[in-house]
Scaffold this active site. Structure first.
Site, PDB file in Angstrom:
ATOM      1  N   LYS A 162     -74.760  22.441 -73.418  1.00  0.00           N
ATOM      2  CA  LYS A 162     -75.587  23.645 -73.536  1.00  0.00           C
ATOM      3  C   LYS A 162     -75.835  24.189 -72.130  1.00  0.00           C
ATOM      4  O   LYS A 162     -76.917  24.033 -71.552  1.00  0.00           O
ATOM      5  CB  LYS A 162     -76.895  23.304 -74.263  1.00  0.00           C
ATOM      6  CG  LYS A 162     -77.481  24.495 -74.992  1.00  0.00           C
ATOM      7  CD  LYS A 162     -78.459  24.062 -76.054  1.00  0.00           C
ATOM      8  CE  LYS A 162     -79.297  25.220 -76.555  1.00  0.00           C
ATOM      9  NZ  LYS A 162     -78.559  26.325 -77.160  1.00  0.00           N
TER      10      LYS A 162
HETATM   11  N1  PMP Z   1     -74.084  26.749 -81.086  1.00  0.00           N
HETATM   12  C1  PMP Z   1     -74.627  27.434 -80.079  1.00  0.00           C
HETATM   13  C2  PMP Z   1     -73.743  28.206 -79.177  1.00  0.00           C
HETATM   14  C3  PMP Z   1     -76.015  27.426 -79.892  1.00  0.00           C
HETATM   15  O1  PMP Z   1     -76.569  28.116 -78.889  1.00  0.00           O
HETATM   16  C4  PMP Z   1     -76.827  26.703 -80.780  1.00  0.00           C
HETATM   17  C5  PMP Z   1     -78.316  26.698 -80.622  1.00  0.00           C
HETATM   18  N2  PMP Z   1     -78.744  25.636 -79.837  1.00  0.00           N
HETATM   19  C6  PMP Z   1     -76.202  25.985 -81.816  1.00  0.00           C
HETATM   20  C7  PMP Z   1     -74.836  26.031 -81.933  1.00  0.00           C
HETATM   21  C8  PMP Z   1     -77.008  25.147 -82.742  1.00  0.00           C
HETATM   22  O2  PMP Z   1     -77.385  23.970 -82.098  1.00  0.00           O
HETATM   23  P1  PMP Z   1     -78.696  23.198 -82.531  1.00  0.00           P
HETATM   24  O3  PMP Z   1     -78.576  23.010 -83.991  1.00  0.00           O
HETATM   25  O4  PMP Z   1     -78.610  21.901 -81.813  1.00  0.00           O
HETATM   26  O5  PMP Z   1     -79.840  24.031 -82.147  1.00  0.00           O
END
Ligand code: PMP
Length: 312
Positions: A162
């Site tokens: 991330k």
């Molecule tokens: N993909 C992207 C590009 C994101 O920014 C997010 C949000 N965090 C997700 C998927 C979903 O991830 P999570 O379920 O861990 O929030």
């Protein structure tokens, strides 16, 4: 132009480098490599208010902090705070702001001060908590379009972590979708298979099977995605991870977009082609219900994924 309709109320306090400071005084260096070269990674978590117990619960904090640790390792941040330190800062931030409603928490880690593209320190960090209720789209759903932008590849700017830099790709996708009159974009990877959306993962339902792209399709290893796979399997549904071709989006009976912030948003159409009836599907509704119960502490299987914020 600022997207004012989406600009949240500022919280009273932020936690900057471990210290509670007024939000307006939480500043970083204008030459910080976290800003100038996107030497920065972050997490987005949610905390849910339980009115019966008068308690706020952070959902899956350990999983988010573990992913943050991986992200920091890949971009080589030097001596960043530990997961325990971040966990305590999250609780501090929530308590300092007296959060008593559903809340979104951003944990940011970056290279501060002034440095070049490969500077690894000094590492700065902050935690910002803001009230964020459920999006209306949880009920109404959204219309999507396949983006003309491709997902950044794992061997270029890895979506698995991330990293702030990855959100340039997401931003371009979001801007294009908006410009063309859609609510959101779906991004294909270099192979032409579905990867994900700009801020969440994609699921479709075909022939009663729940399908989501694998973690090698150019996605963030989403915590919500994994929770949904587990919930679906717990409900006895056939849930699999495999590549999804573009036209399968058009043939799907239903679909949804998911992530911590979005939770579960029904996909009503893709490229103006309705999924099923064009209404949120029954399986989507079932999973929304199961997800809601899990995050709100009404499902015993998920009780250990909730961290209480206040002493009671
Ligand atoms: N993909 C992207 C590009 C994101 O920014 C997010 C949000 N965090 C997700 C998927 C979903 O991830 P999570 O379920 O861990 O929030």
């Amino acid at each position: 132009m600022n997207s004012n309709s989406k600009t949240p109320d500022r919280p009273e306090f932020a936690v900057l480098n471990g210290n509670v400071v007024p939000f307006s005084e939480a500043k970083i260096s204008i030459m910080a490599p976290g800003l100038t070269f996107a030497a920065a990674v972050f997490e987005g978590l949610r905390a849910y208010w339980n009115p019966d117990q008068e308690q706020l619960y952070v959902f899956q904090m350990a999983e988010h902090l573990e992913r943050l640790r991986y992200s920091m390792r890949v971009v080589e941040l030097e001596n960043p705070p530990s997961s325990d330190q971040f966990a305590s800062q999250i609780l501090t931030g929530l308590r300092a702001n007296k959060c008593r409603s559903d809340t979104y928490i951003r944990v940011q880690s970056y290279v501060d001060d002034w440095g070049d593209m490969i500077a690894t320190g000094p590492v700065g960090s902050y935690v910002v908590c803001r009230s964020r209720g459920r999006a209306p789209a949880f009920i109404t759903g959204k219309h999507f379009a396949v983006s003309s932008w491709r997902r950044n590849a794992d061997d270029a700017s890895p979506p698995r972590i991330k990293a702030n830099g990855n959100y340039l790709n997401s931003r371009l996708v979001g801007l294009e979708a908006k410009r063309n009159g859609y609510d959101g974009g779906i991004i294909l990877n270099r192979d032409g298979s579905v990867s994900e959306g700009p801020g969440g993962c994609i699921f479709i339902v075909r022939k009663k099977q729940l399908i989501t792209p694998p973690v090698t399709a150019g996605i963030l290893e989403s915590i919500t995605r994994q929770t949904i796979l587990d919930l679906a399997r717990g409900l006895g549904l056939d849930a699999i991870e495999r590549d999804i071709g573009r036209t399968e989006l058009y043939l799907a009976h239903e679909g949804f977009y998911c992530g911590t912030g979005q939770e579960i948003v029904p996909v009503l159409s893709v490229d103006r082609k309705s999924l099923g009836t064009g209404e949120p599907g029954p399986l989507t509704r079932k999973l929304q219900d199961a997800y809601d119960r899990a995050v709100r502490g009404q499902d015993d299987t998920y009780k250990n994924c909730l961290t209480p914020v206040y002493d009671i």
